[in-house]
Design a protein around this motif. Structure first.
Motif, PDB file in Angstrom:
ATOM      1  N   VAL A  36       0.889  -1.172   0.087  1.00 20.28           N
ATOM      2  CA  VAL A  36       0.140   0.064   0.150  1.00 20.28           C
ATOM      3  C   VAL A  36       1.011   1.138  -0.030  1.00 20.28           C
ATOM      4  O   VAL A  36       0.543   2.286  -0.603  1.00 20.28           O
ATOM      5  CB  VAL A  36      -0.831   0.027   1.206  1.00 20.28           C
ATOM      6  N   ALA A  37       1.987   1.275   0.790  1.00 20.77           N
ATOM      7  CA  ALA A  37       3.066   2.393   0.898  1.00 20.77           C
ATOM      8  C   ALA A  37       3.492   2.644  -0.593  1.00 20.77           C
ATOM      9  O   ALA A  37       3.561   3.698  -1.001  1.00 20.77           O
ATOM     10  CB  ALA A  37       3.908   2.072   1.646  1.00 20.77           C
ATOM     11  N   GLY A  38       3.762   1.734  -1.561  1.00 22.20           N
ATOM     12  CA  GLY A  38       4.358   1.859  -2.757  1.00 22.20           C
ATOM     13  C   GLY A  38       3.109   2.162  -3.745  1.00 22.20           C
ATOM     14  O   GLY A  38       3.514   2.799  -5.046  1.00 22.20           O
ATOM     15  N   GLU A  39       1.854   1.720  -3.487  1.00 17.38           N
ATOM     16  CA  GLU A  39       0.805   2.004  -4.572  1.00 17.38           C
ATOM     17  C   GLU A  39      -0.001   3.493  -4.232  1.00 17.38           C
ATOM     18  O   GLU A  39      -0.448   3.696  -5.357  1.00 17.38           O
ATOM     19  CB  GLU A  39      -0.051   0.992  -4.619  1.00 17.38           C
ATOM     20  N   PHE A  40       0.023   4.011  -3.007  1.00 15.25           N
ATOM     21  CA  PHE A  40      -1.108   4.742  -2.971  1.00 15.25           C
ATOM     22  C   PHE A  40      -0.364   6.167  -2.407  1.00 15.25           C
ATOM     23  O   PHE A  40       0.688   6.252  -1.803  1.00 15.25           O
ATOM     24  CB  PHE A  40      -2.279   4.313  -1.693  1.00 15.25           C
ATOM     25  N   GLU A  41      -0.967   7.075  -2.660  1.00 16.35           N
ATOM     26  CA  GLU A  41      -0.656   8.409  -2.038  1.00 16.35           C
ATOM     27  C   GLU A  41      -0.792   8.806  -0.652  1.00 16.35           C
ATOM     28  O   GLU A  41      -0.095   9.557   0.072  1.00 16.35           O
ATOM     29  CB  GLU A  41      -0.825   9.546  -2.854  1.00 16.35           C
ATOM     30  N   ARG A  42      -1.963   8.691  -0.120  1.00 18.35           N
ATOM     31  CA  ARG A  42      -2.540   9.213   1.034  1.00 18.35           C
ATOM     32  C   ARG A  42      -3.242   7.881   1.735  1.00 18.35           C
ATOM     33  O   ARG A  42      -4.467   7.983   2.091  1.00 18.35           O
ATOM     34  CB  ARG A  42      -3.488  10.362   0.950  1.00 18.35           C
ATOM     35  N   PRO A  43      -2.563   6.953   2.117  1.00 14.11           N
ATOM     36  CA  PRO A  43      -3.228   5.952   3.076  1.00 14.11           C
ATOM     37  C   PRO A  43      -3.484   6.513   4.570  1.00 14.11           C
ATOM     38  O   PRO A  43      -2.940   7.288   5.116  1.00 14.11           O
ATOM     39  CB  PRO A  43      -2.224   4.821   3.129  1.00 14.11           C
ATOM     40  N   VAL A  44      -4.537   5.803   5.261  1.00 14.13           N
ATOM     41  CA  VAL A  44      -4.730   6.077   6.525  1.00 14.13           C
ATOM     42  C   VAL A  44      -5.206   4.895   7.380  1.00 14.13           C
ATOM     43  O   VAL A  44      -5.697   4.070   6.626  1.00 14.13           O
ATOM     44  CB  VAL A  44      -5.894   7.212   6.728  1.00 14.13           C
ATOM     45  N   ILE A  45      -4.659   4.637   8.571  1.00 12.28           N
ATOM     46  CA  ILE A  45      -5.181   3.290   9.499  1.00 12.28           C
ATOM     47  C   ILE A  45      -6.337   3.732  10.402  1.00 12.28           C
ATOM     48  O   ILE A  45      -6.179   4.727  10.913  1.00 12.28           O
ATOM     49  CB  ILE A  45      -3.858   2.960  10.293  1.00 12.28           C
ATOM     50  N   LEU A  46      -7.241   2.982  10.290  1.00  8.88           N
ATOM     51  CA  LEU A  46      -8.434   3.226  11.134  1.00  8.88           C
ATOM     52  C   LEU A  46      -7.903   2.830  12.520  1.00  8.88           C
ATOM     53  O   LEU A  46      -7.736   1.432  12.654  1.00  8.88           O
ATOM     54  CB  LEU A  46      -9.627   2.507  10.669  1.00  8.88           C
ATOM     55  N   PHE A  47      -8.099   3.583  13.549  1.00  8.85           N
ATOM     56  CA  PHE A  47      -7.470   3.107  14.858  1.00  8.85           C
ATOM     57  C   PHE A  47      -8.395   3.542  15.893  1.00  8.85           C
ATOM     58  O   PHE A  47      -8.802   4.813  16.039  1.00  8.85           O
ATOM     59  CB  PHE A  47      -6.074   4.004  15.212  1.00  8.85           C
ATOM     60  N   SER A  48      -9.072   2.468  16.585  1.00  6.39           N
ATOM     61  CA  SER A  48     -10.281   2.779  17.513  1.00  6.39           C
ATOM     62  C   SER A  48      -9.500   2.476  19.025  1.00  6.39           C
ATOM     63  O   SER A  48     -10.402   2.847  20.119  1.00  6.39           O
ATOM     64  CB  SER A  48     -11.270   1.820  17.076  1.00  6.39           C
ATOM     65  N   GLY A  49      -8.525   1.888  18.918  1.00  7.64           N
ATOM     66  CA  GLY A  49      -7.934   1.255  20.428  1.00  7.64           C
ATOM     67  C   GLY A  49      -8.526   0.128  20.866  1.00  7.64           C
ATOM     68  O   GLY A  49      -8.214  -0.506  21.841  1.00  7.64           O
ATOM     69  N   GLY A  50      -9.054  -0.758  19.857  1.00  7.54           N
ATOM     70  CA  GLY A  50      -9.607  -2.021  19.928  1.00  7.54           C
ATOM     71  C   GLY A  50      -8.573  -2.932  19.589  1.00  7.54           C
ATOM     72  O   GLY A  50      -7.357  -2.718  18.948  1.00  7.54           O
TER      73      GLY A  50
END
Length: 313
Positions: A36-50
């Motif tokens: 994903v780091a190589g293919e996309f420009e603006r990735p994000v991780i959904l992080f809830s603390g779960g």
């Protein structure tokens, strides 16, 4: 290319150089993060603390160490979250120097874009803030902690899940992923949801937490808590709308198998106070954590799939 399945197969035939089951799952997830780091420009991780998002962040930290994780975090805050989980979220972000975006359901209720549901559930209200956060920040890939063993709608997902310009999911547009080759192509306005834990089970997650000595919010372990029973589940008493008349609060020893918000996440009676205790408990369970403790999945037989089609995870 050697896949995780190849590794597991060779392991079963006694190959002394084969990775363990957890090592194979870890290697697959690390590969997905780097892809994903190589293919996309603006990735994000959904992080809830779960627990699943915690394991996902742990894998991302491993994938890019000693460099910084090249993704921001996004949390959709329902306003009914467990305080212990929010404290863990903020502490983790500060510890690793991460960027956190928070989309608050309450803001959308206040300005009229959303209305409270009669049943008090806020988890189903997360879709609009989630899609707004993705669009306003121009995220083109969104990591989620969904696993195929959780629920039958999630079992239909690929690792890379294309979403249209409205954030909607169409199972007929799922792409083949032969030989662990992932296709991230998308048109302007579309984005891709990415699930690095797709092939993990709840037991895998807990065994990995034990092996890696990963800290979790304390509510995942047995503790004394004020709860009341609704629709067969022990819910946490609080200002979100419970208990109602006729619902009696009890002090019980419980823990949480999954963590959503307080309006829909049920606790289970448990004596499991350590990771090893939880591993033993999960190994003996015949119910998935969502099937046993999530009220938002009990609204209808196709509740999760309906929300996914609207843009939810």
């Amino acid at each position: 290319m050697t896949t995780a399945a190849d590794i597991l197969t060779s392991e079963s035939y006694g190959n002394p150089y084969a990775l363990s089951h957890l090592d194979a799952l870890e290697a697959e997830a690390v590969h997905i993060f780097r892809e994903v780091a190589g293919e996309f420009e603006r990735p994000v991780i959904l992080f809830s603390g779960g627990k699943d998002s915690i394991v996902m962040l742990h894998l991302a930290l491993k994938a890019f160490w000693p460099a910084q994780v090249p993704f921001a975090l996004l949390h959709v805050d329902t306003g009914h979250n467990f305080p212990e989980v929010l404290e863990y979220r903020d502490r983790t972000v500060a510890e690793h120097g991460l960027r956190l975006h928070v989309a608050k359901v309450q803001d959308f209720i206040d300005d009229g874009r959303l209305r409270e549901r009669p049943d008090g559930l806020r988890n189903p209200l997360q879709t609009v803030p989630l899609l707004d956060g993705i669009e306003s920040n121009r995220f083109d890939a969104v990591f989620g902690g969904g696993r195929r063993d959780e629920e039958k709608a999630r079992a239909k997902e690929r690792v890379f899940s294309l979403r249209d310009e409205f954030g909607a999911w169409d199972p007929r547009r799922q792409r083949p992923e032969l030989w662990s080759l992932y296709n991230g192509r998308h048109s302007p306005g579309e984005h891709v949801r990415v699930f690095p834990l797709s092939n993990w089970t709840e037991l895998d997650v807990w065994q990995y937490i034990e092996r890696e000595n990963i800290e979790l919010p304390a509510i995942y372990y047995a503790h004394e808590r004020d709860v009341f029973k609704r629709n067969g589940m022990w819910l946490t008493a609080g200002g979100w709308g419970g208990p109602k008349a006729g619902e009696t609060v009890e002090r019980r020893q419980v823990r949480y198998r999954t963590v959503g918000d307080m309006s829909c996440t049920g606790a289970v009676d448990s004596d499991a106070r350590t990771v090893a205790d939880v591993v033993t408990e999960v190994a003996a369970s015949r119910l998935t954590e969502r099937g046993a403790t999530r009220a938002d999945d009990k609204v209808s037989e196709a509740a999760m799939e309906d929300r996914k089609r609207e843009g939810y995870f």
